[in-house]
Motif scaffolding. Structure first.
Motif, PDB file in Angstrom:
ATOM      1  N   LEU A  57       6.763   3.734 -12.392  1.00  0.00           N
ATOM      2  CA  LEU A  57       6.247   5.282 -12.701  1.00  0.00           C
ATOM      3  C   LEU A  57       5.406   5.616 -11.597  1.00  0.00           C
ATOM      4  N   LEU A  58       4.312   4.851 -10.850  1.00  0.00           N
ATOM      5  CA  LEU A  58       3.692   5.290  -9.962  1.00  0.00           C
ATOM      6  C   LEU A  58       4.514   5.549  -8.576  1.00  0.00           C
ATOM      7  N   ARG A  59       5.581   4.900  -8.460  1.00  0.00           N
ATOM      8  CA  ARG A  59       6.250   5.089  -7.469  1.00  0.00           C
ATOM      9  C   ARG A  59       6.984   6.703  -7.560  1.00  0.00           C
ATOM     10  N   LEU A  60       7.429   6.833  -8.776  1.00  0.00           N
ATOM     11  CA  LEU A  60       7.998   8.172  -9.107  1.00  0.00           C
ATOM     12  C   LEU A  60       6.929   9.148  -8.790  1.00  0.00           C
ATOM     13  N   LEU A  61       5.663   8.943  -9.248  1.00  0.00           N
ATOM     14  CA  LEU A  61       4.430  10.027  -9.201  1.00  0.00           C
ATOM     15  C   LEU A  61       4.224  10.106  -7.687  1.00  0.00           C
ATOM     16  N   THR A  62       4.619   9.368  -6.903  1.00  0.00           N
ATOM     17  CA  THR A  62       4.388   9.259  -5.453  1.00  0.00           C
ATOM     18  C   THR A  62       5.181   9.983  -4.765  1.00  0.00           C
ATOM     19  N   GLY A  63       6.479  10.017  -5.277  1.00  0.00           N
ATOM     20  CA  GLY A  63       7.442  10.583  -4.639  1.00  0.00           C
ATOM     21  C   GLY A  63       8.375   9.583  -3.618  1.00  0.00           C
ATOM     22  N   TYR A  86       2.881  17.481  -0.231  1.00  0.00           N
ATOM     23  CA  TYR A  86       2.284  16.821  -1.351  1.00  0.00           C
ATOM     24  C   TYR A  86       1.584  15.252  -0.792  1.00  0.00           C
ATOM     25  N   HIS A  87       2.359  14.760   0.127  1.00  0.00           N
ATOM     26  CA  HIS A  87       1.695  13.426   0.565  1.00  0.00           C
ATOM     27  C   HIS A  87       0.584  13.743   1.311  1.00  0.00           C
ATOM     28  N   GLY A  88       0.364  14.795   1.943  1.00  0.00           N
ATOM     29  CA  GLY A  88      -0.962  15.078   2.750  1.00  0.00           C
ATOM     30  C   GLY A  88      -2.028  15.142   1.688  1.00  0.00           C
ATOM     31  N   GLN A  89      -1.897  15.305   0.495  1.00  0.00           N
ATOM     32  CA  GLN A  89      -2.876  15.341  -0.601  1.00  0.00           C
ATOM     33  C   GLN A  89      -3.003  14.074  -1.237  1.00  0.00           C
ATOM     34  N   LEU A  90      -2.299  12.932  -1.134  1.00  0.00           N
ATOM     35  CA  LEU A  90      -2.003  11.789  -1.613  1.00  0.00           C
ATOM     36  C   LEU A  90      -2.508  10.616  -1.225  1.00  0.00           C
ATOM     37  N   LEU A  91      -3.247   9.591  -1.719  1.00  0.00           N
ATOM     38  CA  LEU A  91      -3.560   8.125  -1.270  1.00  0.00           C
ATOM     39  C   LEU A  91      -2.733   7.383  -2.235  1.00  0.00           C
ATOM     40  N   PHE A  92      -1.864   6.463  -1.745  1.00  0.00           N
ATOM     41  CA  PHE A  92      -1.118   5.480  -2.504  1.00  0.00           C
ATOM     42  C   PHE A  92      -1.563   4.057  -2.169  1.00  0.00           C
ATOM     43  N   LEU A  93      -2.238   3.437  -2.889  1.00  0.00           N
ATOM     44  CA  LEU A  93      -2.397   1.878  -2.891  1.00  0.00           C
ATOM     45  C   LEU A  93      -1.767   1.157  -3.462  1.00  0.00           C
ATOM     46  N   VAL A 167      -3.514   7.417  -6.217  1.00  0.00           N
ATOM     47  CA  VAL A 167      -2.603   6.620  -7.304  1.00  0.00           C
ATOM     48  C   VAL A 167      -2.639   5.006  -6.722  1.00  0.00           C
ATOM     49  N   LEU A 168      -3.214   4.142  -7.648  1.00  0.00           N
ATOM     50  CA  LEU A 168      -3.739   2.851  -7.186  1.00  0.00           C
ATOM     51  C   LEU A 168      -2.770   1.888  -8.307  1.00  0.00           C
ATOM     52  N   ASP A 169      -2.556   0.926  -7.674  1.00  0.00           N
ATOM     53  CA  ASP A 169      -1.412  -0.042  -8.522  1.00  0.00           C
ATOM     54  C   ASP A 169      -2.457  -1.519  -8.471  1.00  0.00           C
ATOM     55  N   GLU A 170      -3.149  -1.581  -9.735  1.00  0.00           N
ATOM     56  CA  GLU A 170      -3.904  -2.793  -9.767  1.00  0.00           C
ATOM     57  C   GLU A 170      -4.989  -3.081  -8.984  1.00  0.00           C
ATOM     58  N   PRO A 171      -5.835  -1.844  -8.610  1.00  0.00           N
ATOM     59  CA  PRO A 171      -6.792  -1.823  -7.603  1.00  0.00           C
ATOM     60  C   PRO A 171      -7.841  -2.750  -7.667  1.00  0.00           C
ATOM     61  N   PHE A 172      -8.044  -3.157  -8.751  1.00  0.00           N
ATOM     62  CA  PHE A 172      -9.112  -4.293  -9.094  1.00  0.00           C
ATOM     63  C   PHE A 172      -8.885  -5.751  -8.991  1.00  0.00           C
ATOM     64  N   ASN A 173      -7.823  -6.072  -8.703  1.00  0.00           N
ATOM     65  CA  ASN A 173      -7.151  -7.560  -8.455  1.00  0.00           C
ATOM     66  C   ASN A 173      -8.172  -8.005  -7.147  1.00  0.00           C
ATOM     67  N   ALA A 174      -8.640  -9.079  -7.518  1.00  0.00           N
ATOM     68  CA  ALA A 174      -9.323 -10.013  -6.197  1.00  0.00           C
ATOM     69  C   ALA A 174     -10.781  -9.450  -6.147  1.00  0.00           C
ATOM     70  N   LEU A 199      -3.950   5.077 -11.952  1.00  0.00           N
ATOM     71  CA  LEU A 199      -3.945   3.600 -11.730  1.00  0.00           C
ATOM     72  C   LEU A 199      -3.593   2.864 -13.014  1.00  0.00           C
ATOM     73  N   THR A 200      -2.934   1.871 -12.467  1.00  0.00           N
ATOM     74  CA  THR A 200      -2.891   0.629 -13.446  1.00  0.00           C
ATOM     75  C   THR A 200      -3.774  -0.450 -13.405  1.00  0.00           C
ATOM     76  N   SER A 201      -4.182  -1.112 -14.664  1.00  0.00           N
ATOM     77  CA  SER A 201      -4.935  -2.442 -14.578  1.00  0.00           C
ATOM     78  C   SER A 201      -4.652  -2.842 -15.930  1.00  0.00           C
ATOM     79  N   HIS A 202      -4.977  -4.281 -15.837  1.00  0.00           N
ATOM     80  CA  HIS A 202      -4.848  -5.154 -17.033  1.00  0.00           C
ATOM     81  C   HIS A 202      -6.219  -5.282 -17.480  1.00  0.00           C
TER      82      HIS A 202
END
Length: 215
Positions: A57-63, A86-93, A167-174, A199-202
């Protein structure tokens, strides 16, 4: 330097939206008919078990990937119409830290600022790294840093990137407990300045403006 040093312009249509999107991986449909909208000042926390499609889903939202059906819109227009804008307004980690291991923390910030076309002064670069506990480690190769310290370099990049959409994928890991609170505070500052985050997070989060989407 903090994320509150700048603010983002907003209008009546500023939003990131998904309309009736479906995602298929291989022969398996992960989700279909999914709708969401994230406005400035909001953070969407996507939750679910492993394999349900959170990263997809995150990959879809980032294009970076296209939905099987439906569309993703930024400010009322399909992101496909001008993906580079759009990517100029986006930070994807994503899951991988995306840092250049043979470069120092400071060199990584300078490199990505150059790629993003953003002027980054030495003062702002050092201030961002120091803010996240990297004083004295600015010139160390990233491969000499711990996993948590690498995440702190990325937190510094979140400040210097100045993108409205995070758009942050599990940014709190580690991250240790203190760093988790720091990152939540950084996201809150971003929202206060007119940014939005997905973001995603468990783990449970306490961020003002937080909404939850369970897949």
């Amino acid at each position: 330097m903090t994320a509150t040093n700048y603010s983002f312009p907003t209008s009546a249509v500023t939003a990131l939206e998904a309309r009736e999107i479906a995602c298929v991986r291989g022969e398996r449909e992960l989700f279909a008919g999914l709708n969401l909208q994230v406005l400035p000042g909001q953070c969407l926390h996507i939750r679910g078990e492993n394999g349900v499609g959170k990263t997809s889903l995150l990959r879809l939202l980032t294009g970076l990937a296209s939905p099987e059906s439906g569309e993703i819109l930024w400010n009322g227009h399909s992101i496909k119409k001008d993906l580079s804008a759009y990517h100029g307004q986006l930070l994807f980690l994503g899951h991988r830290d995306a840092l250049k291991e043979d470069l120092s923390a400071l060199e990584n910030l300078r490199l990505y600022s150059a790629i993003d076309g953003i002027a980054l002064s030495d003062r702002d670069a050092f201030a961002s790294l120091w803010r996240f506990g990297l004083k004295g480690r600015e010139d160390l190769p990233v491969n000499c840093l711990s996993a948590g310290q690498k995440k702190r370099v990325l937190m510094a990049r979140m400040v210097t990137r100045r993108a409205q959409v995070w758009v942050l994928d599990e940014p709190f890991n580690a991250l240790d407990t203190h760093a988790v609170l720091e990152l939540q505070g950084l996201i809150a500052e971003h929202l206060e300045s007119g940014g939005l985050a997905i973001l995603t997070s468990h783990q449970p989060l306490t961020i003002p403006g937080l909404r939850v989407l369970d897949l």
